[in-house]
Design a protein around this motif. Structure first.
Motif, mmCIF file in Angstrom:
data_model
loop_
_atom_site.group_PDB
_atom_site.id
_atom_site.type_symbol
_atom_site.label_atom_id
_atom_site.label_comp_id
_atom_site.label_asym_id
_atom_site.label_seq_id
_atom_site.Cartn_x
_atom_site.Cartn_y
_atom_site.Cartn_z
ATOM 1 N N GLY A 199 -10.815 -31.225 -14.523
ATOM 2 C CA GLY A 199 -10.290 -29.887 -14.652
ATOM 3 C C GLY A 199 -9.940 -29.234 -13.340
ATOM 4 O O GLY A 199 -9.206 -28.241 -13.322
ATOM 5 N N MET A 200 -10.443 -29.754 -12.224
ATOM 6 C CA MET A 200 -10.217 -29.148 -10.932
ATOM 7 C C MET A 200 -9.001 -29.699 -10.199
ATOM 8 O O MET A 200 -8.561 -29.124 -9.206
ATOM 9 C CB MET A 200 -11.452 -29.329 -10.038
ATOM 10 C CG MET A 200 -12.672 -28.536 -10.478
ATOM 11 S SD MET A 200 -12.459 -26.726 -10.306
ATOM 12 C CE MET A 200 -11.997 -26.282 -11.995
ATOM 13 N N GLU A 214 -5.757 -29.937 -10.912
ATOM 14 C CA GLU A 214 -4.587 -29.063 -10.895
ATOM 15 C C GLU A 214 -4.845 -27.822 -10.051
ATOM 16 O O GLU A 214 -3.976 -27.371 -9.295
ATOM 17 C CB GLU A 214 -4.214 -28.659 -12.318
ATOM 18 C CG GLU A 214 -2.918 -27.872 -12.406
ATOM 19 C CD GLU A 214 -2.494 -27.608 -13.828
ATOM 20 O OE1 GLU A 214 -1.634 -26.726 -14.025
ATOM 21 O OE2 GLU A 214 -3.022 -28.268 -14.741
ATOM 22 N N LEU A 215 -6.048 -27.268 -10.155
ATOM 23 C CA LEU A 215 -6.386 -26.090 -9.360
ATOM 24 C C LEU A 215 -6.397 -26.433 -7.873
ATOM 25 O O LEU A 215 -5.936 -25.643 -7.028
ATOM 26 C CB LEU A 215 -7.745 -25.535 -9.791
ATOM 27 C CG LEU A 215 -8.205 -24.250 -9.102
ATOM 28 C CD1 LEU A 215 -7.222 -23.117 -9.375
ATOM 29 C CD2 LEU A 215 -9.601 -23.865 -9.572
ATOM 30 N N LYS A 249 -15.923 -26.327 -10.085
ATOM 31 C CA LYS A 249 -15.535 -25.209 -9.230
ATOM 32 C C LYS A 249 -15.149 -25.727 -7.853
ATOM 33 O O LYS A 249 -15.580 -26.801 -7.424
ATOM 34 C CB LYS A 249 -16.661 -24.187 -9.114
ATOM 35 C CG LYS A 249 -17.925 -24.716 -8.440
ATOM 36 C CD LYS A 249 -19.011 -23.649 -8.419
ATOM 37 C CE LYS A 249 -20.289 -24.177 -7.767
ATOM 38 N NZ LYS A 249 -21.380 -23.164 -7.789
ATOM 39 N N GLN A 272 -12.593 -21.093 -9.924
ATOM 40 C CA GLN A 272 -12.743 -21.868 -11.146
ATOM 41 C C GLN A 272 -11.500 -21.838 -12.020
ATOM 42 O O GLN A 272 -11.335 -22.698 -12.877
ATOM 43 C CB GLN A 272 -13.945 -21.346 -11.948
ATOM 44 C CG GLN A 272 -15.274 -21.513 -11.228
ATOM 45 C CD GLN A 272 -16.435 -20.903 -11.982
ATOM 46 O OE1 GLN A 272 -16.557 -19.679 -12.101
ATOM 47 N NE2 GLN A 272 -17.306 -21.755 -12.522
ATOM 48 N N THR A 273 -10.640 -20.853 -11.809
ATOM 49 C CA THR A 273 -9.447 -20.687 -12.633
ATOM 50 C C THR A 273 -8.258 -20.286 -11.767
ATOM 51 O O THR A 273 -8.409 -19.909 -10.599
ATOM 52 C CB THR A 273 -9.663 -19.596 -13.696
ATOM 53 O OG1 THR A 273 -9.812 -18.327 -13.035
ATOM 54 C CG2 THR A 273 -10.908 -19.889 -14.544
ATOM 55 N N GLU A 274 -7.060 -20.330 -12.366
ATOM 56 C CA GLU A 274 -5.858 -19.862 -11.678
ATOM 57 C C GLU A 274 -5.985 -18.377 -11.341
ATOM 58 O O GLU A 274 -5.475 -17.915 -10.314
ATOM 59 C CB GLU A 274 -4.621 -20.102 -12.564
ATOM 60 C CG GLU A 274 -4.238 -21.564 -12.716
ATOM 61 C CD GLU A 274 -3.504 -22.104 -11.502
ATOM 62 O OE1 GLU A 274 -3.088 -21.295 -10.642
ATOM 63 O OE2 GLU A 274 -3.353 -23.340 -11.402
ATOM 64 N N ARG A 275 -6.652 -17.629 -12.194
ATOM 65 C CA ARG A 275 -6.861 -16.207 -11.929
ATOM 66 C C ARG A 275 -7.680 -16.011 -10.653
ATOM 67 O O ARG A 275 -7.391 -15.128 -9.844
ATOM 68 C CB ARG A 275 -7.578 -15.559 -13.119
ATOM 69 C CG ARG A 275 -7.985 -14.108 -12.913
ATOM 70 C CD ARG A 275 -6.821 -13.218 -12.598
ATOM 71 N NE ARG A 275 -7.225 -11.850 -12.395
ATOM 72 C CZ ARG A 275 -6.544 -10.958 -11.703
ATOM 73 N NH1 ARG A 275 -5.394 -11.305 -11.143
ATOM 74 N NH2 ARG A 275 -6.986 -9.726 -11.572
ATOM 75 N N ASP A 276 -8.689 -16.842 -10.440
ATOM 76 C CA ASP A 276 -9.467 -16.769 -9.208
ATOM 77 C C ASP A 276 -8.586 -17.031 -7.989
ATOM 78 O O ASP A 276 -8.737 -16.382 -6.948
ATOM 79 C CB ASP A 276 -10.611 -17.786 -9.229
ATOM 80 C CG ASP A 276 -11.712 -17.432 -10.209
ATOM 81 O OD1 ASP A 276 -11.844 -16.231 -10.537
ATOM 82 O OD2 ASP A 276 -12.424 -18.349 -10.651
#
Length: 297
Positions: A194-195, A197-198, A240, A278-282
């Motif tokens: 999950g990380m 792409e971020l 994260k 942890q997210t695109e928003r972060d």
């Protein structure tokens, strides 16, 4: 300094005229006395002799915050030979690694000597100015080179400007190699699906802040650097990303679970401000923190 003007605003507006040092030694003494603050390099030795066979004397030797050996050469004004002179010493350094490690051990201890990063030795040239041929040479050469222009302003201020910076073709990633940089960051993050792409998006954001950026990866973190590190990314864990920034924690909003002051706490990488992504928003929320850290580096 590339069109930069400085004005004194007390009692009106008066321009503070830039000037060169009276002598090359004045610049060398100033930088050596405050090398970590000015260049992000720990000072090791001045006027270091390379021995009778080689017949040279290195202006300054140091080690940067990522563990890379650093040679600093100074010129009062513009000197077409400063880069070639520095590269002459880089060649000597690479042939005398044990000598350098012993110097680091004597000055900074055994742990620092064991952490020397030989994949990216650096040459920093500090001079009154550089030609367009110097700048072209930096971008074509295989070694990491920084060209830094200085100017004195009045009796109390000195300015440093990074004119060109390249991490080297054989040793790492410069602004012209961002595809390889992103691919490497993706591989680092691949261990936590999950990380990935971020991490790729973060890489693009950090490298997109300016044209004077380089990037170096060691065993424990990836550093994004101007003259000094402005961001360090450690390998992701527990879904994260942890990023350490040069920004002063006392000057930013510390949001629980997102931004934390880690002054005095041990961690990989450099910087006292820790961001947890942890997210695109972060990543979007982090933009202002990134810009402040970049400005300080």
């Amino acid at each position: 300094m590339s069109g930069l003007k400085l004005f004194n605003t007390k009692g009106g507006v008066t321009e503070v005229a830039p000037r060169l040092a009276e002598a090359e030694a004045d610049v060398q003494d100033l930088v050596e006395g405050h090398m970590q603050t000015m260049l992000g390099v720990r000072f090791l030795a001045s006027e270091y002799s390379t021995g009778p066979a080689h017949g040279g004397r290195i202006d300054s030797l140091g080690i940067d915050e990522n563990g890379a050996p650093v040679i600093v050469e100074y010129k009062r004004g513009t000197d077409a030979g400063v880069i070639n002179q520095g590269l002459f010493y880089i060649a000597w350094l690479l042939d005398h690694r044990d000598t350098f490690r012993h110097l680091v051990r004597d000055r900074l201890g055994a742990h620092a000597a064991a952490q020397v990063l030989w994949s990216a030795p650096r040459l920093i040239c500090v001079a009154g100015d550089f030609t367009r041929y110097d700048i072209h040479a930096v971008r074509e050469h295989r070694h990491a080179i920084d060209l830094v222009r200085y100017r004195y302003f009045g009796s109390e201020h000195v300015g440093l400007e990074t004119v060109a910076s390249f991490l080297g073709r054989a040793t790492g990633v410069g602004v012209g190699s961002r595809n390889r940089a992103t691919a490497r960051t993706q591989r680092i993050a691949a261990g936590d699906g999950g990380m990935a792409e971020l991490a790729m998006a973060l890489d693009e954001v950090l490298l997109g802040l300016g044209e004077d950026l380089t990037k170096v990866t060691n065993q424990t973190y990836t550093a994004y650097r101007r003259m000094q590190n402005y961001a360090c990314l450690v390998p992701p864990k527990k879904a994260k990303l942890l990023v350490y920034l040069k920004a002063d924690p006392a000057t930013v909003d510390l949001v629980p679970g997102f931004a934390r002051d880690v002054t005095g706490l041990g961690h990989h990488g450099t910087g006292d401000l820790e961001l947890t992504l942890q997210t695109e928003r972060d990543l979007e929320r982090a933009a202002g923190y990134f810009r402040e850290s970049y400005a300080l580096a």
